[in-house]
Design an enzyme around this catalytic site. Structure first.
Site, PDB file in Angstrom:
ATOM      1  CE  LYS A  19      11.356  14.425  52.061  1.00  0.00           C
ATOM      2  NZ  LYS A  19      10.700  14.289  50.749  1.00  0.00           N
TER       3      LYS A  19
ATOM      4  NE  ARG B 157      11.698   7.818  50.894  1.00  0.00           N
ATOM      5  CZ  ARG B 157      12.568   8.782  50.567  1.00  0.00           C
ATOM      6  NH1 ARG B 157      13.517   9.126  51.389  1.00  0.00           N
ATOM      7  NH2 ARG B 157      12.453   9.387  49.404  1.00  0.00           N
TER       8      ARG B 157
ATOM      9  NE  ARG C 221      17.303  12.457  43.192  1.00  0.00           N
ATOM     10  CZ  ARG C 221      16.664  12.435  44.357  1.00  0.00           C
ATOM     11  NH1 ARG C 221      16.794  13.434  45.209  1.00  0.00           N
ATOM     12  NH2 ARG C 221      15.886  11.423  44.690  1.00  0.00           N
TER      13      ARG C 221
HETATM   14  P1  AMP Z   1      15.369  10.934  48.302  1.00  0.00           P
HETATM   15  O1  AMP Z   1      16.586  11.684  47.871  1.00  0.00           O
HETATM   16  O2  AMP Z   1      15.032  11.147  49.752  1.00  0.00           O
HETATM   17  O3  AMP Z   1      14.182  11.155  47.394  1.00  0.00           O
HETATM   18  O4  AMP Z   1      15.745   9.361  48.185  1.00  0.00           O
HETATM   19  C1  AMP Z   1      16.110   8.788  46.960  1.00  0.00           C
HETATM   20  C2  AMP Z   1      15.927   7.279  47.031  1.00  0.00           C
HETATM   21  O5  AMP Z   1      16.771   6.730  48.058  1.00  0.00           O
HETATM   22  C3  AMP Z   1      14.529   6.800  47.386  1.00  0.00           C
HETATM   23  O6  AMP Z   1      13.662   6.744  46.255  1.00  0.00           O
HETATM   24  C4  AMP Z   1      14.821   5.407  47.948  1.00  0.00           C
HETATM   25  O7  AMP Z   1      15.122   4.484  46.914  1.00  0.00           O
HETATM   26  C5  AMP Z   1      16.105   5.653  48.717  1.00  0.00           C
HETATM   27  N1  AMP Z   1      15.845   6.061  50.116  1.00  0.00           N
HETATM   28  C6  AMP Z   1      16.136   7.268  50.692  1.00  0.00           C
HETATM   29  N2  AMP Z   1      15.746   7.292  51.975  1.00  0.00           N
HETATM   30  C7  AMP Z   1      15.188   6.078  52.233  1.00  0.00           C
HETATM   31  C8  AMP Z   1      14.573   5.494  53.374  1.00  0.00           C
HETATM   32  N3  AMP Z   1      14.433   6.172  54.526  1.00  0.00           N
HETATM   33  N4  AMP Z   1      14.102   4.221  53.269  1.00  0.00           N
HETATM   34  C9  AMP Z   1      14.244   3.525  52.123  1.00  0.00           C
HETATM   35  N5  AMP Z   1      14.786   4.014  50.994  1.00  0.00           N
HETATM   36  C10 AMP Z   1      15.266   5.290  51.040  1.00  0.00           C
END
Ligand code: AMP
Length: 209
Positions: free
Chosen positions: A13, A88, A154
């Protein structure tokens, strides 16, 4: 165009969003990036979010809905945006619908980047991020090929956390695929191909020149 990007963590994404941003000048609203910036800056939001993120769990809906709602008030989003990593959960999807209908800016598409979970685990544990620019590389890169910056892994890209993030995705986020199919907004793309080939498909499917 107002676009929601759907797909498991590591489906690509962020990579597709970066390409859309570069070519079509749409603002990229990544909740993961916003939360990581808050953690880095040590803000109250960051302190609240960090333990959830480190465990691969979702940050509570009310926190994240507030963050996105606020961002959508910024004038740069008026002509279109790419939401990456939000919604999400069904609660987030319903809140987004409500806010967009209040703003009279409906969604144009929910773009699913579809990749099998075995591929995801291998991809994410090898993923490396540039500390200077938005480049997403892999363990095979010595430095960022785009700007020469150092690459880092990360905190949540270790295997145990990746597996938990995938479980959370299956339980909480995958049901949104049916939700957006029901709204006639779902566009599904095979994400297990070269990112440039995926991007060609993305543009064709969204009728972006
Ligand atoms: P990502 O970079 O999108 O994989 O997000 C990293 C982390 O941020 C996720 O594993 C969640 O802990 C948190 N996070 C990001 N977006 C959301 C969301 N829409 N709802 C809840 N937690 C989120």
């Amino acid at each position: 165009m107002n676009i929601v990007l759907l797909g498991a963590p590591g489906a690509g994404k962020g990579t597709q969003a970066a390409k859309l941003v570069e070519k079509h000048r749409l603002p990229h609203i990544s909740t993961g990036d916003m939360l990581r910036a808050a953690v880095k800056d040590g803000t109250p939001l960051g302190m609240k979010a960090k333990s959830f993120m480190d465990a691969g769990e979702l940050v509570p809906d009310d926190v994240i809905i507030g963050l996105v709602t606020e961002r959508l008030q910024d004038p740069d989003t008026a002509a279109g945006f790419i939401l990456d990593g939000f919604p999400r959960t069904s609660t987030q999807a319903v809140a987004l619908d409500g806010e967009l209908s209040r703003l009279e800016r409906p969604l144009g598409a929910a773009l699913l980047i579809d990749v099998a979970s075995e591929v995801i685990v291998a991809r994410l544990t090898a993923r490396r991020m540039c500390e200077k620019c938005d480049y997403i590389g892999s363990a095979a890169d010595e430095a960022c090929p785009k700007c020469g910056g150092a690459l880092y892994q990360r905190d949540d890209d270790n295997e145990a956390t990746v597996r938990n993030r995938l479980n959370v995705y299956e339980t909480s986020t995958a049901p949104l695929i049916d939700y957006y199919r029901g709204c006639d907004l779902l566009v599904s793309i095979d994400g297990d191909r070269d990112p440039d080939v995926v991007f060609e498909d993305v543009q064709k499917s969204l009728s972006l020149a």
